[in-house]
Design a protein around this motif. Sequence first.
Motif, PDB file in Angstrom:
ATOM      1  N   TYR A  88      37.895  29.154  32.054  1.00  0.00           N
ATOM      2  CA  TYR A  88      37.330  29.966  33.335  1.00  0.00           C
ATOM      3  C   TYR A  88      36.587  31.135  32.900  1.00  0.00           C
ATOM      4  CZ  TYR A  88      36.976  32.077  37.918  1.00  0.00           C
ATOM      5  OH  TYR A  88      36.543  32.787  39.156  1.00  0.00           O
ATOM      6  N   THR A  89      35.406  31.252  33.443  1.00  0.00           N
ATOM      7  CA  THR A  89      34.735  32.737  33.557  1.00  0.00           C
ATOM      8  C   THR A  89      33.923  32.741  34.581  1.00  0.00           C
ATOM      9  OG1 THR A  89      33.614  34.188  32.143  1.00  0.00           O
ATOM     10  CG2 THR A  89      32.918  31.914  32.084  1.00  0.00           C
ATOM     11  N   ASP A  90      33.806  33.873  35.234  1.00  0.00           N
ATOM     12  CA  ASP A  90      33.078  34.157  36.409  1.00  0.00           C
ATOM     13  C   ASP A  90      32.661  35.695  36.340  1.00  0.00           C
ATOM     14  OD1 ASP A  90      31.524  33.619  38.728  1.00  0.00           O
ATOM     15  OD2 ASP A  90      32.993  34.007  40.108  1.00  0.00           O
ATOM     16  N   THR A  91      31.436  35.886  36.368  1.00  0.00           N
ATOM     17  CA  THR A  91      30.758  37.062  36.552  1.00  0.00           C
ATOM     18  C   THR A  91      30.294  37.542  37.968  1.00  0.00           C
ATOM     19  OG1 THR A  91      29.895  37.030  34.386  1.00  0.00           O
ATOM     20  CG2 THR A  91      29.046  38.740  35.876  1.00  0.00           C
ATOM     21  N   LEU A  92      30.881  38.617  38.682  1.00  0.00           N
ATOM     22  CA  LEU A  92      30.482  39.002  39.913  1.00  0.00           C
ATOM     23  C   LEU A  92      29.626  40.100  40.002  1.00  0.00           C
ATOM     24  CD1 LEU A  92      34.069  38.536  41.015  1.00  0.00           C
ATOM     25  CD2 LEU A  92      32.359  36.872  41.742  1.00  0.00           C
ATOM     26  N   PHE A  93      28.641  40.190  41.006  1.00  0.00           N
ATOM     27  CA  PHE A  93      27.833  41.480  40.971  1.00  0.00           C
ATOM     28  C   PHE A  93      28.399  42.280  42.239  1.00  0.00           C
ATOM     29  CE2 PHE A  93      24.483  44.200  43.084  1.00  0.00           C
ATOM     30  CZ  PHE A  93      24.259  44.791  42.343  1.00  0.00           C
ATOM     31  N   LEU A  94      28.986  43.475  41.820  1.00  0.00           N
ATOM     32  CA  LEU A  94      29.618  44.386  42.977  1.00  0.00           C
ATOM     33  C   LEU A  94      28.361  45.639  43.240  1.00  0.00           C
ATOM     34  CD1 LEU A  94      33.052  44.620  41.664  1.00  0.00           C
ATOM     35  CD2 LEU A  94      31.975  42.989  43.428  1.00  0.00           C
ATOM     36  N   GLY A  95      28.134  45.459  44.511  1.00  0.00           N
ATOM     37  CA  GLY A  95      27.012  46.568  44.823  1.00  0.00           C
ATOM     38  C   GLY A  95      27.703  47.792  45.313  1.00  0.00           C
ATOM     39  N   GLY A  96      27.167  49.075  45.166  1.00  0.00           N
ATOM     40  CA  GLY A  96      27.714  50.245  45.445  1.00  0.00           C
ATOM     41  C   GLY A  96      27.619  50.595  47.011  1.00  0.00           C
ATOM     42  N   GLY A  97      27.957  51.780  47.306  1.00  0.00           N
ATOM     43  CA  GLY A  97      27.807  52.084  48.508  1.00  0.00           C
ATOM     44  C   GLY A  97      29.324  52.781  48.897  1.00  0.00           C
ATOM     45  N   SER A  98      29.328  53.240  50.115  1.00  0.00           N
ATOM     46  CA  SER A  98      30.294  54.067  50.580  1.00  0.00           C
ATOM     47  C   SER A  98      31.239  53.261  51.249  1.00  0.00           C
ATOM     48  CB  SER A  98      30.006  55.070  51.395  1.00  0.00           C
ATOM     49  OG  SER A  98      29.351  54.704  52.594  1.00  0.00           O
ATOM     50  N   PHE A  99      31.723  51.997  50.608  1.00  0.00           N
ATOM     51  CA  PHE A  99      32.744  51.304  51.145  1.00  0.00           C
ATOM     52  C   PHE A  99      33.789  50.963  49.966  1.00  0.00           C
ATOM     53  CE2 PHE A  99      29.239  48.572  49.542  1.00  0.00           C
ATOM     54  CZ  PHE A  99      29.870  47.922  48.539  1.00  0.00           C
ATOM     55  N   ASP A 100      35.144  50.352  50.380  1.00  0.00           N
ATOM     56  CA  ASP A 100      35.957  49.990  49.401  1.00  0.00           C
ATOM     57  C   ASP A 100      35.502  48.491  48.922  1.00  0.00           C
ATOM     58  OD1 ASP A 100      37.408  52.313  49.504  1.00  0.00           O
ATOM     59  OD2 ASP A 100      38.494  51.823  51.017  1.00  0.00           O
ATOM     60  N   ASN A 101      35.775  48.243  47.777  1.00  0.00           N
ATOM     61  CA  ASN A 101      35.790  47.124  47.112  1.00  0.00           C
ATOM     62  C   ASN A 101      36.997  46.294  47.272  1.00  0.00           C
ATOM     63  OD1 ASN A 101      32.997  46.838  46.195  1.00  0.00           O
ATOM     64  ND2 ASN A 101      33.816  48.537  44.686  1.00  0.00           N
ATOM     65  N   PRO A 102      36.892  45.124  47.988  1.00  0.00           N
ATOM     66  CA  PRO A 102      38.216  44.304  48.151  1.00  0.00           C
ATOM     67  C   PRO A 102      38.628  43.923  46.750  1.00  0.00           C
ATOM     68  CG  PRO A 102      36.222  43.307  48.848  1.00  0.00           C
ATOM     69  CD  PRO A 102      35.734  44.290  48.383  1.00  0.00           C
ATOM     70  N   PRO A 103      40.047  43.536  46.574  1.00  0.00           N
ATOM     71  CA  PRO A 103      40.413  42.885  45.194  1.00  0.00           C
ATOM     72  C   PRO A 103      39.779  41.610  45.046  1.00  0.00           C
ATOM     73  CG  PRO A 103      42.154  43.615  46.427  1.00  0.00           C
ATOM     74  CD  PRO A 103      41.123  43.692  47.287  1.00  0.00           C
ATOM     75  N   ILE A 104      39.293  41.483  43.542  1.00  0.00           N
ATOM     76  CA  ILE A 104      38.712  40.213  43.266  1.00  0.00           C
ATOM     77  C   ILE A 104      39.779  39.048  43.006  1.00  0.00           C
ATOM     78  CG2 ILE A 104      37.250  39.136  41.342  1.00  0.00           C
ATOM     79  CD1 ILE A 104      36.209  42.052  40.881  1.00  0.00           C
ATOM     80  N   SER A 105      39.514  37.933  43.474  1.00  0.00           N
ATOM     81  CA  SER A 105      40.345  36.919  43.279  1.00  0.00           C
ATOM     82  C   SER A 105      39.980  35.913  42.211  1.00  0.00           C
ATOM     83  CB  SER A 105      40.780  36.193  44.558  1.00  0.00           C
ATOM     84  OG  SER A 105      41.369  37.121  45.544  1.00  0.00           O
ATOM     85  N   VAL A 106      40.949  35.248  41.597  1.00  0.00           N
ATOM     86  CA  VAL A 106      40.381  34.187  40.628  1.00  0.00           C
ATOM     87  C   VAL A 106      41.214  32.873  40.878  1.00  0.00           C
ATOM     88  CG1 VAL A 106      41.656  35.067  38.926  1.00  0.00           C
ATOM     89  CG2 VAL A 106      40.024  33.336  38.146  1.00  0.00           C
ATOM     90  N   VAL A 107      40.962  31.586  40.992  1.00  0.00           N
ATOM     91  CA  VAL A 107      41.898  30.505  41.370  1.00  0.00           C
ATOM     92  C   VAL A 107      40.950  29.427  40.183  1.00  0.00           C
ATOM     93  CG1 VAL A 107      42.362  28.549  42.828  1.00  0.00           C
ATOM     94  CG2 VAL A 107      42.052  30.719  43.597  1.00  0.00           C
ATOM     95  N   ALA A 108      41.934  29.089  39.373  1.00  0.00           N
ATOM     96  CA  ALA A 108      41.418  28.110  38.238  1.00  0.00           C
ATOM     97  C   ALA A 108      42.358  26.894  38.135  1.00  0.00           C
ATOM     98  CB  ALA A 108      41.043  28.998  37.035  1.00  0.00           C
ATOM     99  N   GLY A 109      41.894  25.933  37.407  1.00  0.00           N
ATOM    100  CA  GLY A 109      42.946  25.009  36.964  1.00  0.00           C
ATOM    101  C   GLY A 109      42.640  24.398  35.543  1.00  0.00           C
ATOM    102  N   ASP A 110      43.489  23.739  35.015  1.00  0.00           N
ATOM    103  CA  ASP A 110      43.270  23.426  33.636  1.00  0.00           C
ATOM    104  C   ASP A 110      44.074  21.961  33.522  1.00  0.00           C
ATOM    105  OD1 ASP A 110      42.462  23.203  30.976  1.00  0.00           O
ATOM    106  OD2 ASP A 110      44.221  24.374  30.268  1.00  0.00           O
ATOM    107  N   PHE A 111      43.433  21.165  32.876  1.00  0.00           N
ATOM    108  CA  PHE A 111      43.997  19.966  32.527  1.00  0.00           C
ATOM    109  C   PHE A 111      44.170  19.709  30.808  1.00  0.00           C
ATOM    110  CE2 PHE A 111      41.940  19.128  36.462  1.00  0.00           C
ATOM    111  CZ  PHE A 111      43.105  18.514  37.109  1.00  0.00           C
ATOM    112  N   PRO A 112      45.204  20.288  30.312  1.00  0.00           N
ATOM    113  CA  PRO A 112      45.405  20.631  28.910  1.00  0.00           C
ATOM    114  C   PRO A 112      45.324  19.052  28.128  1.00  0.00           C
ATOM    115  CG  PRO A 112      47.169  21.265  29.780  1.00  0.00           C
ATOM    116  CD  PRO A 112      46.135  20.870  30.963  1.00  0.00           C
TER     117      PRO A 112
END
Length: 151
Positions: A88-112
Amino acid sequence: MAIQFLDERLSVHRNNSAGAEPITTTPLLIGDIGLQTVAAAPAGNSGLVRIALTGVAGVDIGAENTANVTLTIERNGTGTAGTGIVIYTDTLFLGGGSFDNPPISVVAGDFPPASVVEVGQIRYSLFISSDSDILLMGPAVFNGSASAGTT
């Protein structure tokens, strides 16, 4: 075959928002678990294992800044980014500003593959990196569970 519960693990890098750990272009290990899969083989479920993974990372990019934040999960690495199989890999763009960034969540699965399952344990590692110097404020938690079967 009946559903078979194999294992469940939790990795807590930080369980509050009081941190100030730098996140840079060098991936930072924020979660590491080993899921036991040895019980799947005797039940004939080695080829039917599925892994569910979830995680969260709280970051602070600062007011008026921007950042591309990348989360990556690897299978069977050594705890150093790039040593395992990326599932799994994901890149998120977070923009600035005078606000709090919420936590980043990740949900993934694997079929080894069955050959990986039959080793008896599968290691999963969660990494975070950024193209700008930002902070891991927390929380940073990584969870995983393994099950097998079809019905």
